[in-house]
Motif scaffolding. Structure first.
Motif, short mmCIF file in Angstrom:
data_model
loop_
_atom_site.label_atom_id
_atom_site.label_comp_id
_atom_site.label_asym_id
_atom_site.label_seq_id
_atom_site.Cartn_x
_atom_site.Cartn_y
_atom_site.Cartn_z
N LEU A 221 1.42 6.82 6.01
CA LEU A 221 0.73 6.72 7.29
C LEU A 221 0.32 8.11 7.75
O LEU A 221 1.11 9.06 7.67
CB LEU A 221 1.64 6.08 8.34
N ARG B 37 5.41 -2.14 7.79
CA ARG B 37 5.23 -0.87 7.07
C ARG B 37 6.45 -0.60 6.18
O ARG B 37 7.54 -1.14 6.41
CB ARG B 37 5.06 0.28 8.05
N ASN C 244 0.85 -1.18 0.00
CA ASN C 244 0.00 0.00 0.00
C ASN C 244 0.89 1.23 0.00
O ASN C 244 1.71 1.42 0.90
CB ASN C 244 -0.91 -0.03 1.23
N LYS D 109 0.08 4.42 0.34
CA LYS D 109 -0.43 5.60 1.04
C LYS D 109 0.40 5.89 2.28
O LYS D 109 0.63 5.00 3.09
CB LYS D 109 -1.89 5.38 1.42
N PHE E 258 -1.79 8.16 13.23
CA PHE E 258 -1.20 6.84 13.48
C PHE E 258 -0.14 6.94 14.57
O PHE E 258 -0.05 6.08 15.45
CB PHE E 258 -0.59 6.30 12.19
N ASP F 126 2.72 -1.90 15.66
CA ASP F 126 1.94 -1.61 14.45
C ASP F 126 2.81 -1.09 13.32
O ASP F 126 2.37 -1.00 12.17
CB ASP F 126 0.85 -0.58 14.80
N GLU G 295 1.87 2.81 4.31
CA GLU G 295 1.08 1.81 5.02
C GLU G 295 1.63 0.39 4.87
O GLU G 295 1.59 -0.40 5.80
CB GLU G 295 -0.38 1.85 4.55
N PRO H 49 0.63 -4.46 7.05
CA PRO H 49 0.75 -4.72 8.50
C PRO H 49 0.87 -6.20 8.80
O PRO H 49 0.36 -7.06 8.07
CB PRO H 49 -0.56 -4.14 9.07
N CYS I 182 5.12 12.05 7.30
CA CYS I 182 3.71 11.81 6.95
C CYS I 182 3.26 12.55 5.70
O CYS I 182 2.06 12.57 5.39
CB CYS I 182 2.81 12.23 8.12
#
Length: 222
Positions: A9, A28, A5, A7, A13, A24, A164, A167, A152
C-alpha cells in the motif's frame, strides 16, 4: 490465494482521514517477517482512533514520548504495551502532524501457521490465532521494537508491510462501537469488521475498573 495483490500500500493510502482508512484496511494483507520466516494474515477487524478529537485516543491530550509516532509520517506502525503484558499494533494515519491511528484488532492467518501456533498454543483452531489485538500481536511476534516501522516499503524482507490484498466490498463491512472504550467515545461506531468472518473478536463494552476495598486501615488500593 492466487488473487492476492502483492503490491505494498502506498503512503498516500494512509495519509487520509482515519475514518476513511480504517474500513479500507479490511481484506488487506499484513506481512510480518521474522527470523523464522514470514507470516501473513488478512485483516478482518480494525478500530479507528481520531487523535485530538477522540477521548478514546492516546493522542487526545497531545504529543508525549509514548505516542510521538502517531504525529509522524503516515504509513508507520505505532506499537504500545498495555496492562503490563500485551502489545497492540496500530497504523498511523492522517497527514504528518495530525495524529490518527487504526488498531489492528483481528485477522485470518494465511501463511506461517506453524509460527503462529507456536506463539499461540492456547488457540483451539486457526481462526483464533489472531482473534483480538493482543492475540494478533502475539501471533506475529510484535513488540515495541517495531514501533515506528515503515510499512510502505518495497523490501520483501522488511519486518512489517501491508500489501494491497483483496479489499472488501462495502456491503460486507459492519460497523459498531469500539471494544472497551468508555466515556464520550463509547458510542462512536468506529470499529469495522468483515461481516460473519470467524476470526473477528467478540464485542465487549467498557467496564470501569473497580478498586478493591481496603481490608484494614493499612491496606493499599490496587
Amino acid at each position: 490465494m492466487a488473487d492476492r495483490n502483492r503490491k505494498p500500500l502506498p503512503r498516500d493510502f494512509f495519509a487520509r482521514p482515519v475514518l476513511e482508512v480504517a474500513p479500507d484496511l479490511l481484506g488487506r494483507t499484513l506481512v510480518r517477517t521474522t527470523d523464522d520466516g514470514p507470516i501473513e494474515l488478512r485483516l478482518t477487524e480494525v478500530e479507528a482512533y481520531a487523535g485530538r478529537i477522540d477521548p478514546g485516543s492516546h493522542a487526545y491530550r497531545g504529543r508525549t514520548e509514548r505516542n510521538a509516532v502517531m504525529f509522524g509520517p503516515p504509513g508507520h506502525a505505532y506499537v504500545y504495551f498495555t496492562y503490563g503484558m500485551w502489545h497492540c499494533l496500530n497504523m498511523v494515519c492522517e497527514e504528518e502532524g495530525t495524529a490518527g491511528g487504526v488498531l489492528l484488532r483481528a485477522g485470518e492467518v494465511l501463511d506461517g501457521h506453524e509460527q503462529a501456533r507456536r506463539r499461540r498454543p492456547t488457540a483451539r483452531k486457526d481462526s483464533e490465532l489472531a482473534k483480538g489485538p493482543a492475540r494478533l500481536a502475539t501471533a506475529l511476534a510484535v513488540d515495541r521494537a517495531l514501533n515506528g516501522t515503515d510499512v510502505c516499503g518495497d523490501d520483501p524482507g522488511a519486518p512489517l508491510r501491508i500489501l494491497e490484498g483483496t479489499p472488501v466490498p462495502a456491503e460486507r463491512v459492519s460497523a459498531g462501537p469500539r471494544t472497551g472504550v468508555g466515556g464520550e467515545g463509547a458510542l462512536h461506531p468506529w470499529r469495522y469488521w468483515i461481516t460473519g468472518d470467524p476470526s473477528v473478536s467478540p464485542y465487549r463494552a467498557h467496564q470501569p475498573r473497580r478498586r478493591k476495598r481496603a481490608l484494614d486501615a493499612g491496606a493499599t488500593e490496587v
